[in-house]
Write a protein that holds these residues in place. Structure first.
Motif, PDB file in Angstrom:
ATOM      1  N   LEU A  54       0.839  -1.204   0.000  1.00 37.63           N
ATOM      2  CA  LEU A  54       0.000   0.000   0.000  1.00 37.63           C
ATOM      3  C   LEU A  54       0.874   1.253   0.000  1.00 37.63           C
ATOM      4  O   LEU A  54       1.919   1.290   0.639  1.00 37.63           O
ATOM      5  CB  LEU A  54      -0.908   0.018   1.230  1.00 37.63           C
ATOM      6  N   ASN A  55       0.413   2.282  -0.713  1.00 38.84           N
ATOM      7  CA  ASN A  55       1.152   3.541  -0.731  1.00 38.84           C
ATOM      8  C   ASN A  55       0.182   4.719  -0.793  1.00 38.84           C
ATOM      9  O   ASN A  55      -1.034   4.539  -0.864  1.00 38.84           O
ATOM     10  CB  ASN A  55       2.158   3.566  -1.894  1.00 38.84           C
ATOM     11  N   GLU A  56       0.735   5.907  -0.780  1.00 40.73           N
ATOM     12  CA  GLU A  56      -0.075   7.127  -0.739  1.00 40.73           C
ATOM     13  C   GLU A  56      -1.025   7.248  -1.927  1.00 40.73           C
ATOM     14  O   GLU A  56      -2.114   7.799  -1.809  1.00 40.73           O
ATOM     15  CB  GLU A  56       0.843   8.348  -0.646  1.00 40.73           C
ATOM     16  N   SER A  57      -0.624   6.739  -3.070  1.00 35.94           N
ATOM     17  CA  SER A  57      -1.500   6.772  -4.246  1.00 35.94           C
ATOM     18  C   SER A  57      -2.810   6.022  -3.969  1.00 35.94           C
ATOM     19  O   SER A  57      -3.892   6.503  -4.314  1.00 35.94           O
ATOM     20  CB  SER A  57      -0.779   6.163  -5.441  1.00 35.94           C
ATOM     21  N   HIS A  58      -2.712   4.852  -3.341  1.00 35.33           N
ATOM     22  CA  HIS A  58      -3.917   4.097  -2.977  1.00 35.33           C
ATOM     23  C   HIS A  58      -4.754   4.887  -1.979  1.00 35.33           C
ATOM     24  O   HIS A  58      -5.968   5.000  -2.113  1.00 35.33           O
ATOM     25  CB  HIS A  58      -3.545   2.747  -2.359  1.00 35.33           C
ATOM     26  N   PHE A  59      -4.076   5.451  -0.974  1.00 33.13           N
ATOM     27  CA  PHE A  59      -4.784   6.183   0.074  1.00 33.13           C
ATOM     28  C   PHE A  59      -5.537   7.393  -0.479  1.00 33.13           C
ATOM     29  O   PHE A  59      -6.656   7.684  -0.063  1.00 33.13           O
ATOM     30  CB  PHE A  59      -3.808   6.630   1.170  1.00 33.13           C
ATOM     31  N   CYS A  74      -6.446  -7.021   7.361  1.00 30.39           N
ATOM     32  CA  CYS A  74      -5.193  -7.510   6.778  1.00 30.39           C
ATOM     33  C   CYS A  74      -5.071  -9.032   6.787  1.00 30.39           C
ATOM     34  O   CYS A  74      -3.990  -9.572   6.992  1.00 30.39           O
ATOM     35  CB  CYS A  74      -4.026  -6.892   7.524  1.00 30.39           C
ATOM     36  N   GLY A  75      -6.161  -9.742   6.569  1.00 33.84           N
ATOM     37  CA  GLY A  75      -6.112 -11.200   6.596  1.00 33.84           C
ATOM     38  C   GLY A  75      -6.142 -11.692   8.022  1.00 33.84           C
ATOM     39  O   GLY A  75      -6.806 -11.113   8.876  1.00 33.84           O
ATOM     40  N   ASP A  76      -5.387 -12.752   8.299  1.00 30.59           N
ATOM     41  CA  ASP A  76      -5.394 -13.284   9.657  1.00 30.59           C
ATOM     42  C   ASP A  76      -4.132 -12.922  10.429  1.00 30.59           C
ATOM     43  O   ASP A  76      -3.912 -13.407  11.531  1.00 30.59           O
ATOM     44  CB  ASP A  76      -5.604 -14.798   9.646  1.00 30.59           C
ATOM     45  N   PHE A  80       0.661  -3.293  10.514  1.00 28.20           N
ATOM     46  CA  PHE A  80       0.591  -1.895  10.919  1.00 28.20           C
ATOM     47  C   PHE A  80       1.072  -1.010   9.781  1.00 28.20           C
ATOM     48  O   PHE A  80       2.029  -1.349   9.090  1.00 28.20           O
ATOM     49  CB  PHE A  80       1.454  -1.642  12.161  1.00 28.20           C
ATOM     50  N   LEU A  81       0.419   0.107   9.609  1.00 27.80           N
ATOM     51  CA  LEU A  81       0.902   1.105   8.656  1.00 27.80           C
ATOM     52  C   LEU A  81       2.180   1.729   9.201  1.00 27.80           C
ATOM     53  O   LEU A  81       2.362   1.841  10.421  1.00 27.80           O
ATOM     54  CB  LEU A  81      -0.151   2.186   8.443  1.00 27.80           C
ATOM     55  N   SER A  82       3.045   2.155   8.307  1.00 29.83           N
ATOM     56  CA  SER A  82       4.285   2.824   8.717  1.00 29.83           C
ATOM     57  C   SER A  82       3.942   4.193   9.311  1.00 29.83           C
ATOM     58  O   SER A  82       2.867   4.748   9.038  1.00 29.83           O
ATOM     59  CB  SER A  82       5.207   2.990   7.514  1.00 29.83           C
ATOM     60  N   PRO A  83       4.839   4.778  10.098  1.00 29.38           N
ATOM     61  CA  PRO A  83       4.567   6.125  10.629  1.00 29.38           C
ATOM     62  C   PRO A  83       4.231   7.154   9.540  1.00 29.38           C
ATOM     63  O   PRO A  83       3.291   7.937   9.719  1.00 29.38           O
ATOM     64  CB  PRO A  83       5.849   6.465  11.396  1.00 29.38           C
ATOM     65  N   PRO A  84       4.943   7.182   8.391  1.00 24.62           N
ATOM     66  CA  PRO A  84       4.536   8.146   7.357  1.00 24.62           C
ATOM     67  C   PRO A  84       3.120   7.871   6.820  1.00 24.62           C
ATOM     68  O   PRO A  84       2.378   8.813   6.514  1.00 24.62           O
ATOM     69  CB  PRO A  84       5.586   7.967   6.253  1.00 24.62           C
ATOM     70  N   GLN A  85       2.757   6.599   6.689  1.00 26.88           N
ATOM     71  CA  GLN A  85       1.405   6.271   6.227  1.00 26.88           C
ATOM     72  C   GLN A  85       0.363   6.709   7.257  1.00 26.88           C
ATOM     73  O   GLN A  85      -0.673   7.272   6.904  1.00 26.88           O
ATOM     74  CB  GLN A  85       1.288   4.768   5.954  1.00 26.88           C
ATOM     75  N   PRO A  95      -9.661   8.885  10.130  1.00 27.36           N
ATOM     76  CA  PRO A  95      -9.132   7.767  10.919  1.00 27.36           C
ATOM     77  C   PRO A  95      -9.048   6.493  10.090  1.00 27.36           C
ATOM     78  O   PRO A  95      -9.915   6.220   9.262  1.00 27.36           O
ATOM     79  CB  PRO A  95     -10.159   7.595  12.039  1.00 27.36           C
ATOM     80  N   ILE A  96      -7.974   5.728  10.323  1.00 23.50           N
ATOM     81  CA  ILE A  96      -7.831   4.406   9.727  1.00 23.50           C
ATOM     82  C   ILE A  96      -7.431   3.451  10.844  1.00 23.50           C
ATOM     83  O   ILE A  96      -6.634   3.807  11.711  1.00 23.50           O
ATOM     84  CB  ILE A  96      -6.807   4.389   8.567  1.00 23.50           C
ATOM     85  N   ASP A  97      -8.008   2.276  10.825  1.00 18.44           N
ATOM     86  CA  ASP A  97      -7.714   1.280  11.848  1.00 18.44           C
ATOM     87  C   ASP A  97      -7.385  -0.028  11.159  1.00 18.44           C
ATOM     88  O   ASP A  97      -8.153  -0.495  10.314  1.00 18.44           O
ATOM     89  CB  ASP A  97      -8.927   1.106  12.769  1.00 18.44           C
ATOM     90  N   THR A  98      -6.233  -0.597  11.474  1.00 21.42           N
ATOM     91  CA  THR A  98      -5.852  -1.888  10.908  1.00 21.42           C
ATOM     92  C   THR A  98      -6.166  -2.979  11.922  1.00 21.42           C
ATOM     93  O   THR A  98      -6.022  -2.784  13.126  1.00 21.42           O
ATOM     94  CB  THR A  98      -4.352  -1.929  10.540  1.00 21.42           C
ATOM     95  N   MET A  99      -6.627  -4.115  11.409  1.00 15.22           N
ATOM     96  CA  MET A  99      -7.006  -5.242  12.264  1.00 15.22           C
ATOM     97  C   MET A  99      -7.080  -6.491  11.412  1.00 15.22           C
ATOM     98  O   MET A  99      -6.918  -6.418  10.189  1.00 15.22           O
ATOM     99  CB  MET A  99      -8.358  -4.954  12.936  1.00 15.22           C
TER     100      MET A  99
END
Length: 129
Positions: A54-59, A74-76, A80-85, A95-99
């Motif tokens: 994933l990158n900024e273009s997708h976002f 993110c599957g099973d 985590f997104l990187s700090p810049p992301q 807000p974005i939440d990864t799980m």
């Protein structure tokens, strides 16, 4: 396979079932990653096949659709997104939440029952990660 409850019938797409490399909404089945927002399901272009790519273009494409928040399943495995992301989403006040994908499916359906403008980017559970 996990089958979701059909108690509240929201106006937008929800996840009815998910399993290994499989998602089902009200009217369609998908094998691979999907993005759900309102009444639309996207299968390509708005995300790569692996969340690590994933990158900024997708976002930017996601934000152009206008969600108030984003769930990234993110599957099973944990991802985590990187700090810049993360900073990108903070700057854009979305807000974005990864799980895990199972947690994202459940959370997304709850948000849809509340008629929230949530977006779900869901990567499937795979047998051999």
């Amino acid at each position: 396979m996990m089958e979701m409850s059909e108690e509240a019938m929201p106006i937008y797409k929800t996840i009815r079932k998910y399993a290994v490399n499989y998602f089902k909404t009200q009217d369609s089945e998908y094998h691979g990653p999907i993005l759900l927002f309102k009444e639309t399901v996207f299968e390509a272009d708005l995300f790569p096949k692996d969340p690590a790519d994933l990158n900024e273009s997708h976002f930017r494409q996601w934000l152009d659709l206008g969600p108030e928040l984003i769930l990234l399943g993110c599957g099973d495995k944990q991802f985590f997104l990187s700090p810049p992301q993360q900073h990108f989403f903070i700057q854009n006040k979305t807000p974005i939440d990864t799980m895990s994908t199972p947690a994202a499916c459940r959370t997304f359906n709850i948000l849809m029952s509340e008629e929230r403008l949530a977006m779900a980017v869901l990567y499937p559970i795979l047998l051999n990660n």
